[in-house]
Motif scaffolding. Structure first.
Motif, mmCIF file in Angstrom:
data_model
loop_
_atom_site.group_PDB
_atom_site.id
_atom_site.type_symbol
_atom_site.label_atom_id
_atom_site.label_comp_id
_atom_site.label_asym_id
_atom_site.label_seq_id
_atom_site.Cartn_x
_atom_site.Cartn_y
_atom_site.Cartn_z
ATOM 1 N N LEU A 185 0.907 -1.176 -0.049
ATOM 2 C CA LEU A 185 0.034 -0.006 0.093
ATOM 3 C C LEU A 185 0.830 1.295 -0.020
ATOM 4 C CD1 LEU A 185 -2.646 -1.001 2.597
ATOM 5 C CD2 LEU A 185 -2.973 -0.720 0.063
ATOM 6 N N LEU A 186 2.162 1.044 -0.040
ATOM 7 C CA LEU A 186 2.959 2.066 -0.065
ATOM 8 C C LEU A 186 3.315 2.577 1.306
ATOM 9 C CD1 LEU A 186 2.862 3.718 -3.599
ATOM 10 C CD2 LEU A 186 4.562 1.908 -2.554
ATOM 11 N N GLN A 187 2.621 1.907 2.376
ATOM 12 C CA GLN A 187 2.408 2.730 3.840
ATOM 13 C C GLN A 187 3.910 2.323 4.399
ATOM 14 O OE1 GLN A 187 -0.736 1.881 6.283
ATOM 15 N NE2 GLN A 187 0.333 2.336 8.151
ATOM 16 N N THR A 188 4.589 3.298 5.213
ATOM 17 C CA THR A 188 5.637 2.975 5.790
ATOM 18 C C THR A 188 5.364 2.212 7.240
ATOM 19 O OG1 THR A 188 5.799 4.861 7.315
ATOM 20 C CG2 THR A 188 6.787 5.271 4.976
ATOM 21 N N SER A 189 6.595 1.962 7.958
ATOM 22 C CA SER A 189 6.179 1.238 9.139
ATOM 23 C C SER A 189 5.458 2.249 10.426
ATOM 24 C CB SER A 189 7.515 0.624 9.990
ATOM 25 O OG SER A 189 8.350 2.090 9.958
ATOM 26 N N ALA A 190 5.037 3.447 9.941
ATOM 27 C CA ALA A 190 4.149 4.589 10.835
ATOM 28 C C ALA A 190 3.105 4.463 9.996
ATOM 29 C CB ALA A 190 5.183 5.747 10.869
ATOM 30 N N GLU A 191 1.879 4.444 11.051
ATOM 31 C CA GLU A 191 0.560 4.987 10.587
ATOM 32 C C GLU A 191 0.449 6.261 9.878
ATOM 33 O OE1 GLU A 191 -2.570 3.220 11.042
ATOM 34 O OE2 GLU A 191 -1.118 1.706 11.219
ATOM 35 N N LEU A 209 7.429 4.880 -10.225
ATOM 36 C CA LEU A 209 6.703 5.799 -9.415
ATOM 37 C C LEU A 209 5.515 6.071 -9.868
ATOM 38 C CD1 LEU A 209 7.100 8.958 -10.745
ATOM 39 C CD2 LEU A 209 9.337 8.742 -9.945
ATOM 40 N N MET A 210 5.271 6.050 -11.334
ATOM 41 C CA MET A 210 3.876 6.517 -12.040
ATOM 42 C C MET A 210 2.700 5.295 -11.508
ATOM 43 S SD MET A 210 4.201 9.105 -13.677
ATOM 44 C CE MET A 210 2.955 9.230 -15.402
ATOM 45 N N ALA A 211 3.025 3.990 -11.313
ATOM 46 C CA ALA A 211 2.335 2.914 -10.986
ATOM 47 C C ALA A 211 2.038 3.250 -9.310
ATOM 48 C CB ALA A 211 2.871 1.463 -10.945
ATOM 49 N N GLY A 212 3.216 3.621 -8.407
ATOM 50 C CA GLY A 212 3.065 3.852 -7.143
ATOM 51 C C GLY A 212 1.981 5.250 -7.070
ATOM 52 N N ALA A 213 2.214 6.270 -7.751
ATOM 53 C CA ALA A 213 1.316 7.235 -7.529
ATOM 54 C C ALA A 213 -0.112 7.190 -7.929
ATOM 55 C CB ALA A 213 1.669 8.483 -8.504
ATOM 56 N N ARG A 214 -0.291 6.166 -8.978
ATOM 57 C CA ARG A 214 -1.748 5.888 -9.086
ATOM 58 C C ARG A 214 -2.452 4.804 -8.111
ATOM 59 N NH1 ARG A 214 0.324 5.038 -14.221
ATOM 60 N NH2 ARG A 214 0.684 3.002 -14.048
ATOM 61 N N ALA A 215 -1.501 4.038 -7.367
ATOM 62 C CA ALA A 215 -2.306 3.048 -6.531
ATOM 63 C C ALA A 215 -2.339 4.129 -5.248
ATOM 64 C CB ALA A 215 -1.380 2.032 -6.343
ATOM 65 N N LEU A 216 -1.409 4.870 -4.973
ATOM 66 C CA LEU A 216 -1.403 5.500 -3.710
ATOM 67 C C LEU A 216 -2.434 6.652 -3.527
ATOM 68 C CD1 LEU A 216 -0.252 6.160 -0.908
ATOM 69 C CD2 LEU A 216 1.665 7.466 -1.866
ATOM 70 N N ALA A 217 -2.867 7.185 -4.659
ATOM 71 C CA ALA A 217 -4.059 8.139 -4.734
ATOM 72 C C ALA A 217 -5.198 7.427 -4.370
ATOM 73 C CB ALA A 217 -3.809 8.840 -6.201
ATOM 74 N N LYS A 218 -5.541 6.382 -5.026
ATOM 75 C CA LYS A 218 -6.477 5.813 -4.438
ATOM 76 C C LYS A 218 -6.705 5.185 -3.029
ATOM 77 C CE LYS A 218 -7.224 3.464 -8.934
ATOM 78 N NZ LYS A 218 -6.638 2.251 -9.762
ATOM 79 N N GLY A 274 -9.325 6.566 0.313
ATOM 80 C CA GLY A 274 -10.125 5.815 0.908
ATOM 81 C C GLY A 274 -10.312 4.514 0.330
ATOM 82 N N ASN A 275 -9.493 4.153 -0.889
ATOM 83 C CA ASN A 275 -9.860 2.924 -1.318
ATOM 84 C C ASN A 275 -8.316 1.994 -1.357
ATOM 85 O OD1 ASN A 275 -10.471 0.710 -3.174
ATOM 86 N ND2 ASN A 275 -10.436 2.510 -4.863
ATOM 87 N N PRO A 276 -8.064 1.593 -0.151
ATOM 88 C CA PRO A 276 -6.681 0.765 -0.209
ATOM 89 C C PRO A 276 -6.475 -0.117 -1.434
ATOM 90 C CG PRO A 276 -8.018 0.580 1.875
ATOM 91 C CD PRO A 276 -9.225 1.065 0.601
#
Ligand SMILES: Cc1cc2nc3c(=O)[nH]c(=O)nc-3n(C[C@H](O)[C@H](O)[C@H](O)COP(=O)(O)OP(=O)(O)OC[C@H]3O[C@@H](n4cnc5c(N)ncnc54)[C@H](O)[C@@H]3O)c2cc1C
Length: 394
Positions: A262-268, A290-299, A303-305
């Motif tokens: 989800l591109l989440q670090t170890s911190a909330e 980074l483009m794939a990351g940006a698209r997924a992280l935007a969602k 609120g749509n993990p």
């Protein structure tokens, strides 16, 4: 007002994430913070400036002000974040705390500096952003001879571009081949021959020991004892993800800032994307991830993990003297290179134990085969079933 989504960095990762997020959410306050002037530009074009006849000014595409308007965001330029404070959901800019709803680290990678002895160390130019490029272009104007440190992808691209711009180029690198770790030897030799063919001089297996001012510009002493005269030096010895502030704040850090799918670090509520992020052990310093990351992280931020996945990821090296496309096999994959070569046209295939294609390196006219080969390549980071995650960003 509710706390904003805060993005640190206005490189391709920060701006593309902001753009993707705004496609989904036009309302949530968005704050971008950047240490530079916030101009939008495409970093890969920095190594094509001479061939495209563009300097730093022409390569900038939009000012921070124009981007702020376009993204309905606040952009704080020339502002360096100095501390992360995930326990209190804020970052610090010197003595000023800035609260966030969610924080995204998109602060990139920094150039590795090699120590250089002598009285001309200030004539060594790293080029890792538009500002660096502006300084370099101002310094190289009217000068002929450039010494490049590093024969990786970026060093080779700068060499090709400077030669096209009419400069003389010496390349100095400790490796025995160009692009070590990226190209098998035969493909690397083809690139070296291509660059030699337009005038590059290579000093492989050597490092720069000393740089002195002389009556005729600069005098470089190499570790093999040889001397080269030059007018300035470009340093392209490699990049290292920025991790210090994340480590100080207790976030998990390895080569890059460790994040999950989800591109989440170890911190909330803290995420990372782009050159600074290490996704399942992969820290890839390229635009496609980074483009794939940006698209997924935007969602996810909407609120749509959403898990990030990468398809095959071939890299096109911008050395027109010898075109190169390479797709590396995954680290540790069992297999062997098979190579067919005709002059500088090299087709190297990395085949797994049952003969399946895991990677390739193509040079010269062989690059024409890339599209057919891409269809056979495995994804770099396979898709996961999009199960509902418990980690919701709100
Ligand atoms: C010459 C060159 C050629 C390239 N060619 C290619 C190519 O052909 N294909 C390809 O896929 N990739 C290429 N790349 C790699 C690609 O450009 C990078 O992967 C990509 O640009 C990284 O973007 P980023 O947003 O993660 O980082 P960056 O662009 O480095 O952005 C980092 C941002 O963070 C900010 N920042 C850093 N620290 C702080 C702080 N403490 N506080 C506030 N702000 C901070 C910076 O000011 C900047 O705005 C090339 C790279 C170079 C240098």
């Amino acid at each position: 007002m509710s706390a904003p989504v805060v993005i640190i960095g206005t490189g391709l990762a920060g701006y593309n994430l902001a753009r993707e997020f705004r496609k989904l959410d036009t309302q949530t306050p968005l704050l971008l913070i950047t240490a530079d002037d916030g101009r939008s530009y495409s970093k890969p074009l920095l190594s094509t400036g001479f061939a495209a006849n563009k300097n730093a000014e022409n390569l900038g595409m939009a000012t921070a002000g124009a981007m702020a308007e376009q993204l309905n965001a606040e952009i704080r330029t020339h502002t360096r974040v100095t501390r992360l404070d995930p326990a209190n959901r804020r970052v610090w800019i010197g003595n000023e705390p800035v609260p966030y709803r969610d924080l995204v680290l998109a602060w990139g990678a920094q150039t590795i500096q090699v120590p250089v002895a002598g009285d001309a160390a200030d004539a060594v130019f790293p080029i890792n952003d538009l500002h660096d490029y502006g300084r370099f272009r101002a310094a190289v104007a009217g000068k002929r001879r450039v010494l490049i440190l590093g024969a990786g992808l970026i060093g080779c691209e700068f060499a090709n571009d400077l030669l096209l711009g009419g400069h003389e180029v010496d390349l100095v690198a400790p490796s025995e081949q160009v692009m070590p770790g990226l190209l098998p030897l035969q493909a690397a030799e083809a690139v070296r021959n291509g660059l030699k063919g337009i005038g590059a001089r290579f000093h492989l297996g050597a490092t720069l020991e000393r740089l002195q001012r002389s009556t005729d510009g600069l005098q470089a002493t190499l570790s093999d004892g040889s001397q080269r005269s030059c007018d300035l030096v470009v340093s392209a010895v490699g990049l290292r993800p920025r991790t210090e502030l994340a480590a100080e704040a207790g976030l998990e850090v390895k080569r890059g800032i460790v994040v999950d799918r989800l591109l989440q670090t170890s911190a909330e509520h803290v995420y990372a994307v782009g050159d600074c992020a290490e996704v399942e052990g992969l820290n890839l310093l390229y635009v496609m991830p980074l483009m794939a990351g940006a698209r997924a992280l935007a969602k996810t931020l909407f609120g749509n993990p959403t898990f990030v996945s990468y398809g095959p990821m071939p890299v096109t090296v911008k050395t027109p003297a010898c075109p190169v496309v390479v797709s590396l096999p995954a680290a540790g994959s069992a297999g062997n290179w098979t190579v067919e070569a005709q002059g500088n046209d090299v087709k190297a295939l990395y085949l797994g134990t049952s003969g399946q294609l895991l990677g390739y390196a193509l040079t010269g006219t062989a690059v024409q085969e890339r599209l057919a080969l891409n269809k056979q390549l495995p994804p770099v980071l396979a898709e996961l079933p999009q199960i509902l995650s418990l980690k919701s960003p709100s």
